[in-house]
Design a protein around this motif. Structure first.
Motif, PDB file in Angstrom:
ATOM      1  N   LEU A   1      36.906  42.656  43.824  1.00 29.79           N
ATOM      2  CA  LEU A   1      36.329  41.620  42.977  1.00 29.79           C
ATOM      3  C   LEU A   1      37.119  40.318  43.075  1.00 29.79           C
ATOM      4  CD1 LEU A   1      35.424  43.769  39.850  1.00 29.79           C
ATOM      5  CD2 LEU A   1      33.845  42.771  41.518  1.00 29.79           C
ATOM      6  N   GLY A   2      38.409  40.416  43.398  1.00 30.99           N
ATOM      7  CA  GLY A   2      39.225  39.225  43.551  1.00 30.99           C
ATOM      8  C   GLY A   2      38.753  38.333  44.687  1.00 30.99           C
ATOM      9  N   PHE A   3      38.053  38.896  45.665  1.00 30.92           N
ATOM     10  CA  PHE A   3      37.498  38.100  46.756  1.00 30.92           C
ATOM     11  C   PHE A   3      36.356  37.207  46.277  1.00 30.92           C
ATOM     12  CE2 PHE A   3      38.941  41.841  49.461  1.00 30.92           C
ATOM     13  CZ  PHE A   3      40.051  41.178  49.959  1.00 30.92           C
ATOM     14  N   PHE A   4      35.735  37.577  45.159  1.00 34.01           N
ATOM     15  CA  PHE A   4      34.588  36.838  44.647  1.00 34.01           C
ATOM     16  C   PHE A   4      34.972  36.012  43.421  1.00 34.01           C
ATOM     17  CE2 PHE A   4      33.047  40.608  46.839  1.00 34.01           C
ATOM     18  CZ  PHE A   4      32.146  40.048  47.734  1.00 34.01           C
ATOM     19  N   ASP A   5      35.430  36.678  42.374  1.00 36.78           N
ATOM     20  CA  ASP A   5      35.862  35.990  41.154  1.00 36.78           C
ATOM     21  C   ASP A   5      36.745  36.958  40.364  1.00 36.78           C
ATOM     22  OD1 ASP A   5      36.157  34.810  38.635  1.00 36.78           O
ATOM     23  OD2 ASP A   5      34.168  33.895  38.694  1.00 36.78           O
ATOM     24  N   PRO A   6      38.024  36.644  40.199  1.00 37.04           N
ATOM     25  CA  PRO A   6      38.928  37.538  39.461  1.00 37.04           C
ATOM     26  C   PRO A   6      38.474  37.819  38.036  1.00 37.04           C
ATOM     27  CG  PRO A   6      40.173  35.876  40.655  1.00 37.04           C
ATOM     28  CD  PRO A   6      38.727  35.468  40.734  1.00 37.04           C
ATOM     29  N   ALA A   7      37.573  36.968  37.507  1.00 34.75           N
ATOM     30  CA  ALA A   7      37.072  37.181  36.150  1.00 34.75           C
ATOM     31  C   ALA A   7      36.003  38.257  36.087  1.00 34.75           C
ATOM     32  CB  ALA A   7      36.527  35.873  35.575  1.00 34.75           C
ATOM     33  N   PHE A   8      35.434  38.637  37.236  1.00 36.59           N
ATOM     34  CA  PHE A   8      34.429  39.694  37.241  1.00 36.59           C
ATOM     35  C   PHE A   8      35.097  41.008  36.830  1.00 36.59           C
ATOM     36  CE2 PHE A   8      31.394  37.811  40.703  1.00 36.59           C
ATOM     37  CZ  PHE A   8      31.110  36.758  39.851  1.00 36.59           C
ATOM     38  N   MET A   9      34.392  41.800  36.042  1.00 36.27           N
ATOM     39  CA  MET A   9      34.897  43.103  35.602  1.00 36.27           C
ATOM     40  C   MET A   9      34.358  44.207  36.509  1.00 36.27           C
ATOM     41  SD  MET A   9      34.209  45.153  31.976  1.00 36.27           S
ATOM     42  CE  MET A   9      35.203  44.072  30.968  1.00 36.27           C
ATOM     43  N   GLY A  10      35.163  45.236  36.739  1.00 33.85           N
ATOM     44  CA  GLY A  10      34.721  46.411  37.472  1.00 33.85           C
ATOM     45  C   GLY A  10      34.872  47.644  36.610  1.00 33.85           C
ATOM     46  N   LEU A  11      33.942  48.577  36.732  1.00 32.61           N
ATOM     47  CA  LEU A  11      33.998  49.820  35.961  1.00 32.61           C
ATOM     48  C   LEU A  11      33.808  51.016  36.887  1.00 32.61           C
ATOM     49  CD1 LEU A  11      31.882  48.961  32.767  1.00 32.61           C
ATOM     50  CD2 LEU A  11      34.371  49.093  32.962  1.00 32.61           C
ATOM     51  N   THR A  12      34.628  52.035  36.696  1.00 30.67           N
ATOM     52  CA  THR A  12      34.505  53.285  37.430  1.00 30.67           C
ATOM     53  C   THR A  12      34.686  54.432  36.448  1.00 30.67           C
ATOM     54  OG1 THR A  12      35.238  54.524  39.380  1.00 30.67           O
ATOM     55  CG2 THR A  12      36.951  53.429  38.073  1.00 30.67           C
ATOM     56  N   GLY A  13      34.502  55.642  36.915  1.00 28.60           N
ATOM     57  CA  GLY A  13      34.631  56.801  36.028  1.00 28.60           C
ATOM     58  C   GLY A  13      34.096  58.043  36.699  1.00 28.60           C
ATOM     59  N   ALA A  14      33.858  59.065  35.912  1.00 27.56           N
ATOM     60  CA  ALA A  14      33.307  60.311  36.437  1.00 27.56           C
ATOM     61  C   ALA A  14      31.866  60.081  36.895  1.00 27.56           C
ATOM     62  CB  ALA A  14      33.348  61.396  35.366  1.00 27.56           C
TER      63      ALA A  14
END
Length: 211
Positions: A132-145
């Motif tokens: 996401l840092g390649f696009f915008d560090p403010a973008f949030m990412g979510l992962t999980g099961a």
């Protein structure tokens, strides 16, 4: 047609049906249809009634727990994709970065972009943050099961098919539509792919309540 292809066809058809029924309800609801038509022309489909998100805890790009039903305080655009995607994901995130720059500062402050991974096997928090840092560090990412991610995707009518992770360089079939989450943490609608940034930039400030 393989079983996976048939399943994907059914999922795509189901998403199209949901969006089609929603558009029909919006156009036939009472009130002035001018703004509704303009929103639909921009690809924005608002639900007749807001929809609560499931009670799930995922992990963000900083390794912190994030309750999905607590995405509050800002409007959010959820995009279900993954960092190893060869085409639609980088293109969509690049468009969202561009779109953000086209919006007034007041509108930007009200908007959060969230990448929800459909590939938790490879997309750990560190990978999401780097990507996401390649696009915008403010973008949030979510992962999980995987089961939690599928539950969330199904709840917002953006289903996807988990990949066969035993294959090298596997890809994941998923939708390019975005999910609109209101500042109260409920789903308000969708933005249909492909994105039209010019039209979205004209409509989002009004939708977010910022002139």
């Amino acid at each position: 047609m393989t079983r996976t292809q048939k399943t994907l066809f059914v999922l795509v058809a189901a998403v199209a049906l949901v969006l089609g029924l929603t558009v029909n309800k919006v156009l036939n609801s009472k009130g002035d249809g001018t703004d509704k038509v303009a929103l639909l022309d921009a690809g924005i489909v608002l639900l007749p009634q807001s929809r609560s998100l499931p009670d799930l805890s995922l992990t963000n790009q900083d390794g912190q727990a994030q309750a999905v039903d607590q995405l509050k305080g800002q409007w959010s655009l959820l995009f279900f994709g993954y960092t190893f995607c060869p085409d639609i994901c980088p293109a969509t995130l690049a468009q969202l970065r561009q779109l953000k720059g086209m919006l007034p500062a007041e509108t930007q402050a009200q908007l959060r972009v969230v990448l929800v991974t459909v590939d938790p096997q490879r997309d750990n928090p560190e990978q999401l943050k780097k990507y996401l840092g390649f696009f915008d560090p403010a973008f949030m990412g979510l992962t999980g099961a995987q089961e939690d991610l599928q539950k969330l995707a199904g709840a917002v009518s953006i289903p996807y098919i988990p990949a066969d992770t035993s294959k090298e360089n596997y890809t994941v079939d998923h939708s390019g539509n975005l999910v609109i989450i209101g500042p109260d943490g409920t789903q308000r609608g969708f933005i249909r792919a492909p994105l039209n940034n010019d039209k979205l930039a004209a409509q989002l400030p009004g939708l977010l309540g910022v002139k």
